[in-house]
Design an enzyme around this catalytic site. Structure first.
Site, PDB file in Angstrom:
ATOM      1  N   ASP A 112     -22.694  -5.986 -42.396  1.00 52.81           N
ATOM      2  CA  ASP A 112     -22.271  -6.781 -43.424  1.00 52.81           C
ATOM      3  C   ASP A 112     -20.866  -7.440 -43.489  1.00 52.81           C
ATOM      4  O   ASP A 112     -20.704  -8.429 -44.081  1.00 52.81           O
ATOM      5  CB  ASP A 112     -22.456  -5.802 -44.821  1.00 52.81           C
ATOM      6  CG  ASP A 112     -22.213  -6.700 -46.203  1.00 52.81           C
ATOM      7  OD1 ASP A 112     -22.574  -7.786 -46.011  1.00 52.81           O
ATOM      8  OD2 ASP A 112     -22.363  -6.322 -47.078  1.00 52.81           O
ATOM      9  N   LYS A 146     -17.061 -20.688 -42.762  1.00 54.14           N
ATOM     10  CA  LYS A 146     -18.090 -19.676 -42.677  1.00 54.14           C
ATOM     11  C   LYS A 146     -19.444 -20.195 -43.373  1.00 54.14           C
ATOM     12  O   LYS A 146     -19.374 -20.763 -44.370  1.00 54.14           O
ATOM     13  CB  LYS A 146     -17.663 -18.562 -43.328  1.00 54.14           C
ATOM     14  CG  LYS A 146     -18.641 -17.393 -43.410  1.00 54.14           C
ATOM     15  CD  LYS A 146     -18.317 -16.042 -44.196  1.00 54.14           C
ATOM     16  CE  LYS A 146     -19.498 -15.258 -44.411  1.00 54.14           C
ATOM     17  NZ  LYS A 146     -18.990 -13.941 -45.070  1.00 54.14           N
ATOM     18  N   ASP A 184     -26.559 -13.773 -46.818  1.00 54.70           N
ATOM     19  CA  ASP A 184     -26.005 -12.722 -46.534  1.00 54.70           C
ATOM     20  C   ASP A 184     -26.671 -11.588 -47.237  1.00 54.70           C
ATOM     21  O   ASP A 184     -26.324 -11.085 -48.136  1.00 54.70           O
ATOM     22  CB  ASP A 184     -24.481 -12.685 -46.860  1.00 54.70           C
ATOM     23  CG  ASP A 184     -23.918 -11.413 -46.143  1.00 54.70           C
ATOM     24  OD1 ASP A 184     -24.339 -10.335 -45.570  1.00 54.70           O
ATOM     25  OD2 ASP A 184     -22.665 -11.087 -46.536  1.00 54.70           O
ATOM     26  N   ASP A 210     -22.444 -17.705 -49.688  1.00 58.80           N
ATOM     27  CA  ASP A 210     -22.014 -17.216 -48.468  1.00 58.80           C
ATOM     28  C   ASP A 210     -21.687 -18.253 -47.263  1.00 58.80           C
ATOM     29  O   ASP A 210     -21.099 -18.183 -46.249  1.00 58.80           O
ATOM     30  CB  ASP A 210     -22.516 -15.898 -47.810  1.00 58.80           C
ATOM     31  CG  ASP A 210     -21.498 -15.145 -47.201  1.00 58.80           C
ATOM     32  OD1 ASP A 210     -20.424 -15.212 -47.705  1.00 58.80           O
ATOM     33  OD2 ASP A 210     -22.113 -14.376 -46.429  1.00 58.80           O
ATOM     34  N   ARG A 224     -16.892 -12.498 -39.984  1.00 55.87           N
ATOM     35  CA  ARG A 224     -16.011 -12.779 -39.018  1.00 55.87           C
ATOM     36  C   ARG A 224     -16.462 -12.686 -37.741  1.00 55.87           C
ATOM     37  O   ARG A 224     -15.873 -13.167 -36.698  1.00 55.87           O
ATOM     38  CB  ARG A 224     -15.154 -11.233 -39.129  1.00 55.87           C
ATOM     39  CG  ARG A 224     -15.878  -9.968 -39.092  1.00 55.87           C
ATOM     40  CD  ARG A 224     -14.950  -8.938 -39.628  1.00 55.87           C
ATOM     41  NE  ARG A 224     -15.152  -8.825 -41.134  1.00 55.87           N
ATOM     42  CZ  ARG A 224     -14.457  -7.830 -41.865  1.00 55.87           C
ATOM     43  NH1 ARG A 224     -13.747  -6.942 -41.174  1.00 55.87           N
ATOM     44  NH2 ARG A 224     -14.458  -7.832 -43.019  1.00 55.87           N
ATOM     45  N   GLU A 263     -20.306  -9.654 -41.428  1.00 54.29           N
ATOM     46  CA  GLU A 263     -20.922 -10.580 -40.420  1.00 54.29           C
ATOM     47  C   GLU A 263     -20.194 -11.694 -40.265  1.00 54.29           C
ATOM     48  O   GLU A 263     -20.108 -12.725 -39.253  1.00 54.29           O
ATOM     49  CB  GLU A 263     -22.210 -10.678 -41.011  1.00 54.29           C
ATOM     50  CG  GLU A 263     -22.702 -12.159 -42.007  1.00 54.29           C
ATOM     51  CD  GLU A 263     -21.903 -11.506 -42.988  1.00 54.29           C
ATOM     52  OE1 GLU A 263     -21.769 -10.437 -43.545  1.00 54.29           O
ATOM     53  OE2 GLU A 263     -21.590 -12.737 -44.088  1.00 54.29           O
ATOM     54  N   LYS A 294     -27.009  -5.146 -48.564  1.00 51.73           N
ATOM     55  CA  LYS A 294     -26.323  -4.892 -49.791  1.00 51.73           C
ATOM     56  C   LYS A 294     -27.007  -4.320 -50.918  1.00 51.73           C
ATOM     57  O   LYS A 294     -28.343  -4.479 -51.130  1.00 51.73           O
ATOM     58  CB  LYS A 294     -25.919  -6.363 -50.419  1.00 51.73           C
ATOM     59  CG  LYS A 294     -24.753  -7.087 -49.441  1.00 51.73           C
ATOM     60  CD  LYS A 294     -24.383  -8.296 -49.966  1.00 51.73           C
ATOM     61  CE  LYS A 294     -23.703  -9.017 -48.921  1.00 51.73           C
ATOM     62  NZ  LYS A 294     -22.308  -8.288 -49.091  1.00 51.73           N
TER      63      LYS A 294
HETATM   64  N1  BES Z   1     -20.149 -12.395 -47.947  1.00 53.54           N
HETATM   65  C1  BES Z   1     -19.584 -10.949 -48.242  1.00 53.54           C
HETATM   66  C2  BES Z   1     -18.253 -11.005 -48.709  1.00 53.54           C
HETATM   67  C3  BES Z   1     -18.339 -11.765 -50.372  1.00 53.54           C
HETATM   68  C4  BES Z   1     -18.391 -10.729 -51.294  1.00 53.54           C
HETATM   69  C5  BES Z   1     -18.266 -12.992 -50.666  1.00 53.54           C
HETATM   70  C6  BES Z   1     -18.103 -11.218 -52.690  1.00 53.54           C
HETATM   71  C7  BES Z   1     -18.234 -13.578 -51.918  1.00 53.54           C
HETATM   72  C8  BES Z   1     -18.351 -12.580 -52.957  1.00 53.54           C
HETATM   73  C9  BES Z   1     -19.143 -10.495 -46.528  1.00 53.54           C
HETATM   74  O1  BES Z   1     -19.894 -10.862 -45.709  1.00 53.54           O
HETATM   75  C10 BES Z   1     -19.286  -9.260 -47.011  1.00 53.54           C
HETATM   76  O2  BES Z   1     -20.023  -8.486 -47.168  1.00 53.54           O
HETATM   77  N2  BES Z   1     -18.100  -8.242 -46.970  1.00 53.54           N
HETATM   78  C11 BES Z   1     -18.027  -6.889 -46.885  1.00 53.54           C
HETATM   79  C12 BES Z   1     -17.208  -6.513 -45.822  1.00 53.54           C
HETATM   80  C13 BES Z   1     -17.199  -4.688 -45.539  1.00 53.54           C
HETATM   81  C14 BES Z   1     -18.398  -4.517 -45.229  1.00 53.54           C
HETATM   82  C15 BES Z   1     -15.930  -4.456 -44.757  1.00 53.54           C
HETATM   83  C16 BES Z   1     -17.466  -6.857 -48.399  1.00 53.54           C
HETATM   84  O3  BES Z   1     -16.645  -7.418 -48.654  1.00 53.54           O
HETATM   85  O4  BES Z   1     -17.829  -5.829 -48.851  1.00 53.54           O
HETATM   86 ZN    ZN Z   2     -20.911 -12.740 -45.716  1.00 53.58          ZN
HETATM   87 MG    MG Z   3     -21.628  -9.521 -45.421  1.00 53.26          MG
END
Ligand code: BES
Ligand code: ZN
Ligand code: MG
Length: 488
Positions: free
Chosen positions: A341, A258, A263, A282, A345, A343, A270
């Site tokens: 968010d 990834k 992000d 990220d 996947r 993204e 966020k």
């Molecule tokens: N990049 C984040 C996940 C992440 C969180 C990486 C903490 C490193 C540290 C990912 O893109 C994300 O934002 N995931 C969301 C998914 C949710 C919207 C279903 C999350 O984990 O909150």
């Molecule tokens: Zn992310």
């Molecule tokens: Mg995200």
């Protein structure tokens, strides 16, 4: 700096500082160590007594050797209990020695640590890795640099292990590349600079390189990847590096990382307290992918390896995806983006479809995919999902040897219900509960039959704590596991 495996013994080595391991509960110096103690006017015994040094794992004590001796300093490092002595002990001991040597401005260092399990090869490799990785400090963004004074490091009694040292050095260089990519902020590492770096790796180490620009991604129907990229002012880059061995490869695999160089969350931005300022990390999956490429291209295994990074940023602008937009991925599946968010996947979906067309024996993706995985497993352990028990076991074995932690998580098909959409083939996010599992199930929709494993590395790519094996910041996780896996 030069690391050498030498046949010198404790008694005839000369240089600035000698580091020796001491087990917990050592009451009396014996053998060569006792003799060295005498040679050095009993400095070792004094050091133990004065510091009440107990030999606890990771602890150190250092002293100047008085008078005129061929060794100027002695560094003691605790090895913990003899019965618990294993490769990981060695890794930590080497890391502790590395830090003390740096602090003490040592130029020529000797290291004397016991061989683990009769395996001189692994011992030499782990000491070298542990030493180099603890020594590395990323001061690229500081105006004041603190370069190491070290010139030579001799691994005592490990003569004949030059190849192990060389390999460890190459692996460490891959880990360090990954760390530097993750540490660098989003105004320094962008999809464009990642592509440039891939080009540099291709030139330096003879890898084949294909970079798909936006138009080519469009032609391939990569609507999911491009949906994420569409709000950024920077062009997306779909990076595909290939290492091909001479002769027929024993197996063919892909490593997909990834690669979100930032992000923001997109329009589901966020918020405060979400850690948005840490989201330069990220692209940790892509960083480890390129780090593994650097190491493997030099280690030259008899395996064909495809390194894939669908690099972009997740930004906001008038061109951004709206929450609720429907995207079509390159396998024709439609996705209702109920959360911009989620993204990672989306970018991985098209990368997985691309990789499967290469007709490989295995595909592994690694991603800072979900906060939910961090909630489940904490900061130090990555989640592992796989459709293939053999592949899962291979990764676990490789990780064990690397000293990196994974925990296998369930691919619970029932939870796919949470991703059902009324209007498209699926949504990109499900309920909060089990969020790292639904993320894995989402990815699974983009793989047909190739054995596949998914590594959620959101926790371990970064550390704010000092673990004794690396400094704070990017860890370079899981480059060592990936390299071990390919080589196995
Ligand atoms: N990049 C984040 C996940 C992440 C969180 C990486 C903490 C490193 C540290 C990912 O893109 C994300 O934002 N995931 C969301 C998914 C949710 C919207 C279903 C999350 O984990 O909150
Ligand atoms: Zn992310
Ligand atoms: Mg995200």
């Amino acid at each position: 700096m030069d690391i050498r495996a030498v046949d010198t013994t404790l008694l005839n080595w000369t240089g600035d500082a000698i580091a020796v391991g001491l087990s917990e509960g050592t009451t009396e110096l014996t053998g060569e160590l006792a003799q060295l103690n005498e040679q050095l006017s009993r400095t070792i015994q004094e050091l133990i007594t004065d510091n009440e040094f107990e030999g606890k794992i990771g602890t150190t004590a250092v002293s100047r050797v008085g008078g005129d001796h061929s060794i100027r300093k002695i560094i003691l490092v605790g090895l913990g209990k003899t019965e618990d002595y294993k490769l990981d002990t060695l890794r930590r001991a080497a890391a502790s020695i590395s830090r003390v040597a740096k602090q003490e401005k040592v130029k020529t260092l000797g290291i004397s640590l016991p061989v683990v399990g009769d395996n001189a090869r692994s011992t030499a490799q782990i000491i070298t890795e542990g030493f180099l990785l603890a020594l590395h400090q990323d001061d690229r963004f500081k105006s004041e640099k603190k370069p190491t004074k070290l010139e030579t490091v001799d691994l005592l009694g490990l003569n004949g292990q030059d190849e192990a040292v060389r390999q460890a050095d190459l692996i460490a260089s891959g880990v360090i590349l990954a760390r530097e990519l993750v540490n660098a902020p989003a105004n320094s590492v962008t999809p464009v600079t990642m592509a440039n770096l891939a080009e540099q790796l291709a030139t330096d180490y003879g890898l084949a390189l294909e970079i798909l620009e936006q138009a080519e991604c469009e032609a391939l129907g990569m609507g999911a990847f491009l949906g994420v990229a569409q709000a950024s002012d920077l062009p997306p880059k779909f990076i595909h590096l290939t290492y091909k061995p001479e002769g027929t490869p024993r197996k063919k695999v892909a490593i997909i990382g990834k690669s979100l160089t930032f992000d923001s969350g997109g329009l589901n931005i966020k918020g405060a307290g979400s850690g948005i300022e840490t989201m330069k990390m990220d692209m940790g999956g892509g960083a480890a992918t390129l780090g593994a490429a650097k190491a493997l291209a030099q280690l030259k295994p008899d395996v064909e390896v495809h390194f894939i990074c669908a690099a972009t940023e997740n930004m906001i602008s008038g061109k951004a995806m709206h929450p609720g937009d429907i995207l079509t991925a390159s396998n024709g599946k439609t996705i209702e983006v109920n959360n911009t968010d989620a993204e990672g996947r989306l970018t991985l979906a098209d990368a997985l479809v691309f990789a499967e067309k290469l007709e490989l024996d295995a595909i592994v993706d690694l991603a800072t995919l979900t906060g939910a995985c961090v909630v489940a497993l904490g900061d130090d352990i990555a989640g592992l999902w796989s459709t293939n028990p053999d592949l899962a076991q291979q990764i676990k074995d490789a990780a064990e040897r690397a000293g990196e932690k994974f925990w296998e998580m369930p691919m619970e098909e029932k939870y796919f219900d949470g991703l059902k959409s009324g209007i498209a083939d699926m949504k990109n996010t499900g309920p909060r509960a089990g969020g790292s599992i639904t993320a894995a199930l989402f990815l699974k929709q983009f793989i047909k039959e190739t054995p596949w494993a998914h590594l959620d590395i959101a926790g371990p790519v970064w550390t704010d704590k000092d673990h004794g094996v690396n400094n704070t910041g990017a860890t370079g996780f899981p480059v060592r596991t990936l390299v071990n896996w390919v080589m196995s």
